[in-house]
Structure formats: structure tokens, C-alpha cells
Design a protein around this motif. Structure first.
Motif, PDB file in Angstrom:
ATOM      1  N   GLN A 269      11.116  35.281 -10.555  1.00  0.00           N
ATOM      2  CA  GLN A 269      12.349  34.815 -11.701  1.00  0.00           C
ATOM      3  C   GLN A 269      13.350  35.907 -11.839  1.00  0.00           C
ATOM      4  N   ARG A 270      12.857  36.984 -11.997  1.00  0.00           N
ATOM      5  CA  ARG A 270      13.761  38.227 -12.188  1.00  0.00           C
ATOM      6  C   ARG A 270      14.563  38.406 -10.936  1.00  0.00           C
ATOM      7  N   PHE A 271      14.030  38.219  -9.800  1.00  0.00           N
ATOM      8  CA  PHE A 271      14.851  38.338  -8.657  1.00  0.00           C
ATOM      9  C   PHE A 271      15.806  37.161  -8.530  1.00  0.00           C
ATOM     10  N   LEU A 272      15.573  36.147  -8.761  1.00  0.00           N
ATOM     11  CA  LEU A 272      16.588  35.069  -9.061  1.00  0.00           C
ATOM     12  C   LEU A 272      17.675  35.238  -9.863  1.00  0.00           C
ATOM     13  N   MET A 273      17.324  35.932 -11.010  1.00  0.00           N
ATOM     14  CA  MET A 273      18.350  36.050 -12.058  1.00  0.00           C
ATOM     15  C   MET A 273      19.194  37.278 -11.738  1.00  0.00           C
ATOM     16  N   ALA A 274      18.869  38.150 -10.602  1.00  0.00           N
ATOM     17  CA  ALA A 274      19.304  39.410 -10.311  1.00  0.00           C
ATOM     18  C   ALA A 274      19.270  40.393 -11.552  1.00  0.00           C
ATOM     19  N   ASP A 275      18.181  40.287 -12.185  1.00  0.00           N
ATOM     20  CA  ASP A 275      17.779  41.176 -13.309  1.00  0.00           C
ATOM     21  C   ASP A 275      18.175  42.604 -13.104  1.00  0.00           C
ATOM     22  N   PRO A 276      19.064  43.094 -14.171  1.00  0.00           N
ATOM     23  CA  PRO A 276      19.727  44.662 -13.667  1.00  0.00           C
ATOM     24  C   PRO A 276      18.666  45.515 -14.154  1.00  0.00           C
ATOM     25  N   THR A 277      17.543  45.238 -15.057  1.00  0.00           N
ATOM     26  CA  THR A 277      16.561  46.420 -15.341  1.00  0.00           C
ATOM     27  C   THR A 277      15.745  46.579 -14.284  1.00  0.00           C
ATOM     28  N   LEU A 278      15.839  45.785 -13.040  1.00  0.00           N
ATOM     29  CA  LEU A 278      14.872  46.105 -11.997  1.00  0.00           C
ATOM     30  C   LEU A 278      15.360  47.390 -11.345  1.00  0.00           C
ATOM     31  N   LYS A 279      16.536  47.754 -11.473  1.00  0.00           N
ATOM     32  CA  LYS A 279      17.339  49.238 -11.060  1.00  0.00           C
ATOM     33  C   LYS A 279      16.707  50.226 -11.479  1.00  0.00           C
ATOM     34  N   GLU A 280      15.956  50.082 -12.722  1.00  0.00           N
ATOM     35  CA  GLU A 280      15.531  51.306 -13.733  1.00  0.00           C
ATOM     36  C   GLU A 280      14.013  51.226 -13.219  1.00  0.00           C
ATOM     37  N   HIS A 310       7.110  41.290   0.997  1.00  0.00           N
ATOM     38  CA  HIS A 310       8.202  41.094   0.736  1.00  0.00           C
ATOM     39  C   HIS A 310       9.022  41.495  -0.496  1.00  0.00           C
ATOM     40  N   SER A 311       8.096  41.371  -1.685  1.00  0.00           N
ATOM     41  CA  SER A 311       8.689  41.788  -2.948  1.00  0.00           C
ATOM     42  C   SER A 311       8.860  43.216  -3.102  1.00  0.00           C
ATOM     43  N   ALA A 312       7.790  43.945  -2.465  1.00  0.00           N
ATOM     44  CA  ALA A 312       7.756  45.491  -2.375  1.00  0.00           C
ATOM     45  C   ALA A 312       8.934  45.960  -1.556  1.00  0.00           C
ATOM     46  N   LEU A 313       9.483  45.367  -0.727  1.00  0.00           N
ATOM     47  CA  LEU A 313      10.455  45.531   0.375  1.00  0.00           C
ATOM     48  C   LEU A 313      11.931  45.500  -0.456  1.00  0.00           C
ATOM     49  N   HIS A 314      11.659  44.311  -1.188  1.00  0.00           N
ATOM     50  CA  HIS A 314      12.914  44.036  -1.992  1.00  0.00           C
ATOM     51  C   HIS A 314      13.352  45.055  -3.066  1.00  0.00           C
ATOM     52  N   LEU A 315      12.344  45.455  -3.856  1.00  0.00           N
ATOM     53  CA  LEU A 315      12.139  46.434  -4.951  1.00  0.00           C
ATOM     54  C   LEU A 315      12.874  47.691  -4.346  1.00  0.00           C
ATOM     55  N   LYS A 316      12.366  48.142  -2.935  1.00  0.00           N
ATOM     56  CA  LYS A 316      12.979  49.260  -2.357  1.00  0.00           C
ATOM     57  C   LYS A 316      14.537  49.199  -2.047  1.00  0.00           C
ATOM     58  N   LYS A 317      14.892  47.844  -1.879  1.00  0.00           N
ATOM     59  CA  LYS A 317      16.094  47.858  -1.481  1.00  0.00           C
ATOM     60  C   LYS A 317      17.020  47.702  -2.694  1.00  0.00           C
ATOM     61  N   ILE A 318      16.596  47.402  -4.000  1.00  0.00           N
ATOM     62  CA  ILE A 318      17.136  47.493  -5.132  1.00  0.00           C
ATOM     63  C   ILE A 318      17.308  48.832  -5.625  1.00  0.00           C
ATOM     64  N   ASN A 319      16.177  49.514  -5.622  1.00  0.00           N
ATOM     65  CA  ASN A 319      16.013  50.834  -5.921  1.00  0.00           C
ATOM     66  C   ASN A 319      15.276  51.774  -4.753  1.00  0.00           C
ATOM     67  N   PRO A 320      16.134  52.367  -3.824  1.00  0.00           N
ATOM     68  CA  PRO A 320      15.308  53.077  -2.889  1.00  0.00           C
ATOM     69  C   PRO A 320      14.635  54.340  -3.266  1.00  0.00           C
ATOM     70  N   GLU A 321      14.830  54.874  -4.418  1.00  0.00           N
ATOM     71  CA  GLU A 321      14.165  56.139  -4.759  1.00  0.00           C
ATOM     72  C   GLU A 321      12.680  55.617  -5.627  1.00  0.00           C
ATOM     73  N   GLY A 322      12.751  54.562  -5.917  1.00  0.00           N
ATOM     74  CA  GLY A 322      11.491  54.020  -6.784  1.00  0.00           C
ATOM     75  C   GLY A 322      10.096  54.174  -5.899  1.00  0.00           C
ATOM     76  N   ASP A 323       9.201  54.166  -6.658  1.00  0.00           N
ATOM     77  CA  ASP A 323       7.876  54.210  -6.018  1.00  0.00           C
ATOM     78  C   ASP A 323       7.037  52.932  -6.110  1.00  0.00           C
ATOM     79  N   VAL A 324       6.580  52.405  -4.946  1.00  0.00           N
ATOM     80  CA  VAL A 324       5.863  51.243  -5.099  1.00  0.00           C
ATOM     81  C   VAL A 324       4.485  51.385  -4.238  1.00  0.00           C
ATOM     82  N   PHE A 325       3.582  51.052  -5.118  1.00  0.00           N
ATOM     83  CA  PHE A 325       1.859  51.158  -4.628  1.00  0.00           C
ATOM     84  C   PHE A 325       1.560  49.583  -4.643  1.00  0.00           C
ATOM     85  N   VAL A 326       0.797  49.386  -3.637  1.00  0.00           N
ATOM     86  CA  VAL A 326       0.068  48.401  -3.258  1.00  0.00           C
ATOM     87  C   VAL A 326      -1.292  48.702  -3.396  1.00  0.00           C
TER      88      VAL A 326
END
Length: 545
Positions: A269-280, A310-326
Motif C-alpha cells: 500500500q505504501r508502494f502504491l501511494m509512493a510514500d516519500p517516507t520510504l526514502k528515509e 521483489h519488495s527488497a529490490l524495490h526498497l533498494k531502488k528507492i534508497n540504494p544506500e539503505g540496508d535490507v535484511f531478510v
């Protein structure tokens, strides 16, 4: 006719010995063995021999009747014989496959089965198949992607369709999803599909509606549809059940205590709304198998791992410098979806495995969202301060016990609808004329739901394409003079085939009867006879052993 079935039977059973033994049995006029009895050449030979030898009953000793009996019955009909004057001895599944280490014993058992089959075949009687008219309309229950695709597929073939959806709009769970694993726009697809159905002249859509009663049988169903306080009856020949499922709402990992803790649909839902806070988001953590592959829900929900990648890669696309753990137990990105895993590794997504006995711990202290997990490689606990925690929760079915009772459809131990046969009838129920597709059957991604919906619609069309339908002659029948009206058969039948007539006697509806024999076995008066499995035939087989 004794079949070698290549080496499937002939590699274990001494087929010539079985053939010669069959020649010595009473009632037997002709015996032959064939390499493949089911081949087209052998079928032609079979028809020629029936005519030349004047044969009126046929026994084939080969593989399972479940797959090949209809073929031989059609061959008999082509030469003018009743299809029920045919008997089959399964000497593959019941003999060569289970006694491959004992050829001598297997051969003797094959002789026993052939002898039993001959004694039963001698008592076989021609049976008639009742014929009924088909109402060439379809009912689809469930307006998610699977239900909409099934409705559209049937309508495009020229059949009127009534689509019943319990919510106030079409789309189901797909309305809450962002993209497919290939990056395709789900919302646009759902919108286009629903608009097509509303405009289609052969589709009648009922929103905020429920099925309140179902009567009848394949080709002649009558369904009550409740909508907005009003009720109407829809007559149809087939039904497609696509009631879908939903995302399980977890009761662990502090879900509901903090807005930073989401499920997959919440993140979408946040992806669909292009939530700007995801960049943070500097650190995001995904926890897999939340509510899945546990004692309460032992099944795998199949889509979660791909969704996470898919969601992890999308988060990386929004913020390449962010860390993602699975944090995962087992990662199952099957088929071409493996490319997502490889890309996630290249993008720097970190994967840490955990055990069911030592699940990650989530705590919220002083405004910090802290996840602790035991790393099996480092042999130590890791503490991750997360800005976002996503729980990959189980998919659970939308259980509708009333609907299951109306259509007499079975449910497995996990609450999903159970198909008639996983290989031979994968989109059908045991109840004729009722089909299934989508998540109501089992968790699956959208592309597989679409494929299954098209398959269900195709199978349903094989019934709708006919103006009349024939039912099996191997059904139960009552002898009215013997019936005491005790009602045991009425209570026991899982298909509601026996009913009381106006004289208080039980009658069997042949369109509903599946020939299971439960009523015949339980009748205390001996009034019920299962045609094709009469007492005399069964006792003849027993006495032949």
C-alpha cells in the motif's frame, strides 16, 4: 485380453502364463495378450475380434481402470455393446508395481485377479445412462482475479455468467498488491478486467451478495443469491468456486504496536501511494514464514519469498544506500523467480537464516525498533535497529462452510478446498459440474491463479457446450417394496442423492449419486442395489479367490 504394458507388467508378471491360465477358466471364449492393449492398433483389433468371435463381455487385465476404463468402454460402444459389459483387472498397480521383487508370487496374484474378474464379468448386466437437459449458463462465486478471469473466459465463449462477490467491489486481494514479480502493474490489470466484466453483455455482476441456497445437480443447478435484502434464483449448469483467501494477521513480533511493523500488503500500500517516507528508511528487515510452516499452519504459502525479494529490490531502488535484511527459514524462489534472489544478492541484500526453535525477537524500547536474530554462521546473536519491519505472513483461505455444504465440496485440514484428483481432475470437485480455481484451492501467485481459472473455465465449457448430459449407469437404485423408510441412507449419503418420495420410501437421484456404495452397505432392509457392483457379482469374486 492380457496386457504386457511394455515392461511395466511384462517385466515382472509372466504374461503368457496368465494368458494360458485365463484360457482354462469357465465362460472364456477367447484369450490374447498384447504389448500395449490401450494402443489404437490394439483397439481396432479388439473391435474386429468382438465381431468375429461374437463376444458379449470383455475383461482386460492391464493397468488402472481410473485412467483407461473409459477408452475400452468407448471401444465396446463402437461395436454395439453396452459399455457396462466391461470389466478390468488391475495387474499393474496391484501386482507388478507392488510385487516387483517376487515375479512368481506376482504371476499367481495376477491369475487370481483375472479369475475374479472373469466370474464377475459373467454376471455383468447392461446398464442405462439417464439423460438430462443442460442449462447453458455458469455461476462464478468470488470476484477476485481468478473469479473474474473464469467469468470472462466463459462469457467470451458465449455462455451467460453470473458473478457473485461478497464485497462491494471486484478485485479481491489483488487490490492491495503493488506489482507482480516481473514488475507488471496489478492495479491496472484488475481495473481493466473489472471494467471489461461490467461492460460484457453476457456477464451479470452481483456485488455485496451471498449464495444463500443451492439445489439441483450438474446441468441443472438453482442458486439463491441474496443481495441488499432481496433474493433471486439463478439457474445454471455449472459453478466455479473462486472464493479466494486473505493475509493472516499475526499476533507476534509486536505487530499492531508500532506503525513501522507491516505485513506485505501494508508495505505494498505504501508502494502504491509512493510514500516519500520510504526514502528515509535506512534499515529494513523482512521476517519470513510468519504463521506459515508451523503446527497451526504447516503449509508453505508459496508467494511470500518471491514477494519479499521483489519488495527488497524495490526498497533498494528507492534508497540504494539503505540496508535490507531478510531473516528466513528456507528461501523458495522457485522457477525463474530465482533471478530475483540472485539480483538481491548483487544489490547487497543480506540473508540470515533462523530456526523455528529460535525465532527472531522484536522489541520496542525508547522509540527504537530492535530485532535480534541468531546467525548460524557467525554463531552469535545479531541486533538490528530497524526503521521498517515487514512480516511475510501466511495466506489463509476465506472459509465458507455454508457454501461448501451447498455444493458438497470437501475441505482439507488447512481449510482449502480439495480437488477431485491432483493429477487427473485438478480443477474439479468430486461433485460433478462444480470447479475451483485461485487461492481457495491453495496459495499461489497471480499468474498461476489466472492459468487455473482458465483451466477451470475450459473444463466447465465442456459441459456447457452440450445441450444434454448423460450420467453414469453405476449408481444405486432402491427396491421400493423392500424399503422400510428408516432414513439411514438419507443421513449417510455425502452427496444427498437419496430422498424420501411422497410414499415415504427412499429414492436415489442418479444425477447426484457417485456410486460410492455407502447407502447399499448401510441399508438394513437390503433394499438398495449398487448397479455394476451387485451382491451376486461381489460374492462371485470372493468365491473365486
Amino acid at each position: 485380453f492380457v496386457c504386457h504394458c511394455g515392461i511395466n507388467i511384462g517385466g515382472v508378471v509372466d504374461v503368457p502364463a496368465v494368458r494360458e491360465y485365463a484360457r482354462s477358466l469357465p465362460f472364456v471364449e477367447y484369450v490374447a495378450d498384447n504389448l500395449y492393449t490401450c494402443s489404437q492398433d490394439t483397439q481396432e483389433t479388439l473391435k474386429r475380434l468382438i465381431r468375429e468371435q461374437g463376444l458379449n463381455r470383455i475383461l482386460v487385465a492391464a493397468c488402472t481402470p481410473r485412467t483407461h476404463e473409459p477408452l475400452f468402454q468407448e471401444t465396446m460402444e463402437e461395436v454395439g455393446l453396452n459399455r457396462y459389459l466391461f470389466e478390468m483387472a488391475n495387474i499393474r498397480n496391484m501386482v507388478s508395481w507392488v510385487h516387483s521383487s517376487d515375479p512368481r508370487g506376482a504371476t499367481e496374484k495376477a491369475k487370481d485377479l483375472v479369475r475374479m474378474g472373469v466370474y464377475k464379468a459373467a454376471l455383468l448386466e447392461p446398464l442405462q445412462e439417464p439423460e438430462l437437459q443442460v442449462t447453458q449458463k455458469a455461476l462464478v462465486v468470488g470476484g477476485g482475479v481468478a473469479g473474474m478471469v473464469a467469468a470472462k473466459t466463459l462469457a467470451n465463449q458465449g455462455y451467460p455468467v453470473c458473478l457473485v462477490e461478497s464485497s462491494d467491489r471486484l478485485g479481491g486481494q489483488a487490490l492491495a498488491l503493488h506489482q507482480t514479480w516481473r514488475g507488471e502493474d496489478i492495479a491496472g490489470f484488475v481495473r481493466e478486467l473489472s471494467e471489461t466484466l461490467f461492460r460484457h453483455p453476457l456477464v451479470e455482476v452481483h456485488l455485496a451478495s451471498q449464495v444463500s441456497l443451492v439445489e439441483g445437480f450438474v446441468g441443472n443447478f438453482k442458486t439463491n443469491i441474496q443481495s441488499g435484502g432481496t433474493s433471486r434464483v439463478f439457474e445454471h449448469g455449472v459453478a466455479v468456486i473462486a472464493t479466494g483467501g486473505s493475509e493472516w494477521q499475526p499476533n507476534e513480533y509486536c505487530f499492531g504496536d508500532d506503525s513501522r511493523i507491516l505485513t506485505h500488503q501494508g508495505l505494498d500500500q505504501r508502494f502504491l501511494m509512493a510514500d516519500p517516507t520510504l526514502k528515509e528508511v535506512r534499515t529494513a528487515v523482512f521476517i519470513q514464514c510468519v504463521g506459515s510452516r508451523e503446527p497451526a499452519r504447516p503449509y508453505c504459502s508459496r508467494v511470500c519469498c518471491t514477494h519479499t525479494l521483489h519488495s527488497a529490490l524495490h526498497l533498494k531502488k528507492i534508497n540504494p544506500e539503505g540496508d535490507v535484511f531478510v531473516l528466513y527459514r528456507d528461501l523458495r524462489s522457485y522457477g525463474e523467480r530465482e533471478s530475483l534472489y540472485l539480483e538481491a544478492r548483487r544489490q547487497g541484500v543480506l540473508f540470515i537464516r533462523y530456526d523455528l526453535e529460535d525465532k527472531p525477537q522484536v522489541r520496542i524500547r525508547d522509540g527504537k525498533l530492535r530485532v535480534t536474530v541468531a546467525d548460524p554462521i557467525l554463531q552469535r546473536h545479531l541486533v538490528i535497529d530497524a526503521d521498517l519491519l515487514v512480516l511475510a505472513t501466511a495466506i489463509v483461505p476465506n472459509q465458507d462452510e455454508a457454501l461448501a455444504q451447498f455444493f458438497k465440496i470437501p475441505v482439507n485440514e488447512d481449510g482449502f478446498y480439495l480437488e477431485a484428483h491432483v493429477k487427473l481432475r485438478p480443477v474439479e470437485f468430486a461433485t460433478d459440474g462444480v470447479f475451483l480455481c485461485g487461492i481457495a484451492h491453495y496459495p499461489k501467485p497471480i499468474d498461476e491463479s489466472i492459468a487455473q481459472a482458465q483451466a477451470a473455465a475450459s473444463r466447465a465449457a465442456t459441459i456447457l457446450a452440450r445441450k444434454t448430459i448423460h450420467f453414469s449407469g453405476m449408481v444405486a437404485a432402491t427396491q421400493q417394496m423392500l424399503c422400510s423408510g428408516c432414513g439411514t441412507c438419507v443421513e449417510l449419503c455425502p452427496y444427498s442423492a437419496p430422498r424420501f418420495n411422497d410414499r415415504g420410501k427412499a429414492e436415489i437421484n442418479p444425477a447426484l449419486c457417485k456410486g460410492c456404495g455407502l447407502c447399499a452397505a448401510s441399508c438394513r432392509s437390503g433394499a438398495i442395489r449398487l448397479q455394476g457392483f451387485d451382491d451376486a457379482q461381489i460374492f462371485a469374486m470372493i468365491e473365486a479367490v
